[in-house]
Design an enzyme around this catalytic site. Structure first.
Site, short mmCIF file in Angstrom:
data_model
loop_
_atom_site.label_atom_id
_atom_site.label_comp_id
_atom_site.label_asym_id
_atom_site.label_seq_id
_atom_site.Cartn_x
_atom_site.Cartn_y
_atom_site.Cartn_z
N GLU A 176 0.92 30.59 62.39
CA GLU A 176 -0.12 29.91 61.63
C GLU A 176 -0.66 30.87 60.57
O GLU A 176 -0.30 32.06 60.55
CB GLU A 176 -1.23 29.46 62.59
CG GLU A 176 -2.37 28.66 61.98
CD GLU A 176 -1.92 27.43 61.20
OE1 GLU A 176 -1.36 27.61 60.08
OE2 GLU A 176 -2.14 26.31 61.67
N HIS B 200 2.45 22.05 67.30
CA HIS B 200 1.97 22.18 68.67
C HIS B 200 0.97 21.08 69.01
O HIS B 200 0.32 20.49 68.13
CB HIS B 200 1.32 23.54 68.88
CG HIS B 200 0.09 23.75 68.02
ND1 HIS B 200 -1.15 23.20 68.32
CD2 HIS B 200 -0.08 24.43 66.87
CE1 HIS B 200 -2.02 23.53 67.40
NE2 HIS B 200 -1.40 24.28 66.50
#
Length: 328
Positions: free
Chosen positions: A197, A92
């Protein structure tokens, strides 16, 4: 942690390996700190493949199509238990939390500020992209458009982390990029719970409810069983690196067992990509925010459960400087 949506089985497991020599990122001489994927054809090496016509010499203008043909050749000639997939792993763009960590320093971020929802500069629960983060995703968008002209094989499945910064990065990167199924308003990636994550403690890594994600990205698809509330975040414990690797072994096993396509896109996080590379035996290659790394993976399906791995336990909040020792 076991994924509540997992279709993993103990009757077989996958042995994953990176097919090296395809991309510059495979090579030990390539420096991750200075490498620019966008200006180097995503790192594609100009070389010949065993599937090339015998009288053809390596030509950069045909490199992507010849790689696609080579992957088809590998899958056609492989045993029934072996499959090859080209993974495009995208990190990202810069998030609000990335800026906050830089502001406070990693030590204070890990022990104090990452446990908060934000500060006077902004919120970072399920952190969103900064303006720079959006710009980095646009850089990826333009890089993909350039490679389309070079014949890059298009992803046949798009996977995305449920965290907002990845959902937005994927949208900016692929919407209207020129691939079938990626036109404005039609981009339909699959949201995967495990493509997260490192779990726990940090509020930036907790996810929003499913209904909030769906309202923000109405064309996105959710894997079966995707729950309304976050089932994985723990406010008092942080996932160890080895536990994260185990999670991504499970994630890749699910993908390779259930996705018949050979070219896949995965928009995720630095920790997620680190673990994917570990699982497939790739050299460590850290990505900058917004970066992309392609990896050709060979997976052999083998009978029985996977070999046991050492998985370290999750851990609590680290001490801040000056806090002293914790009494037992």
């Amino acid at each position: 942690m076991t994924n509540p949506n997992s279709t993993a089985t103990s009757h077989f497991h996958f042995d994953f390996k990176t097919v090296t020599g395809i991309f510059l990122q495979d090579e030990g001489s390539t420096n991750p700190d200075t490498f620019d994927y966008a200006s180097s054809n995503f790192g594609l090496i100009n070389r010949s493949y065993p599937s090339d016509p015998q009288d053809e010499t390596p030509n950069p203008s045909t490199q992507w199509p010849r790689l696609a043909e080579y992957i088809t050749h590998l899958n056609t000639t492989a045993s029934a238990e072996t499959t090859y997939k080209l993974l495009f792993l995208g990190r990202h763009g810069q998030g609000v939390h990335n800026v906050a960590e830089s502001r406070y320093g990693t030590a204070l971020w890990d022990c104090r500020y990452s446990l908060l929802n934000g500060d006077e500069h902004g919120d970072w629960f399920d952190a969103r992209l900064t303006d720079l983060g959006v710009s980095q995703a646009r850089t990826a968008h333009e890089a993909w458009k350039r490679q389309i002209k070079n014949g890059i094989p298009r992803p046949q499945t798009y996977y995305v982390s449920p965290l907002m910064r990845c959902c937005e990065t994927a949208r900016v990167t692929f919407e209207d990029v020129g691939f079938p199924g990626t036109q404005k308003g039609e981009f339909r990636p699959l949201v995967k719970e495990l493509l997260r994550e490192t779990l726990g403690l940090h509020t930036c890594d907790a996810r929003s409810p499913r209904s909030v994600i769906a309202a923000a990205y109405p064309t996105y698809l959710f894997e079966p069983g995707f729950s309304e509330e976050d089932p994985l975040h723990k406010a008092d414990l942080r996932e160890s690196d080895s536990a994260r690797d185990a999670r991504f072994f499970e994630f890749l096993s699910d993908v390779f067992a259930n996705d018949e396509h050979s070219v896949l896109s995965m928009t995720a996080h630095s920790g997620a990509i680190t673990s994917i590379l570990n699982v497939v035996g790739h050299r460590r290659f850290a990505l900058e925010t917004g970066g992309v790394i392609p990896v050709l993976v060979k997976a052999e399906r083998r009978a029985g459960p996977p070999p046991e791995r050492v998985v370290e336990p999750w851990f609590g909040r680290p001490l801040c400087p000056g806090e002293g020792c914790v009494k037992n």
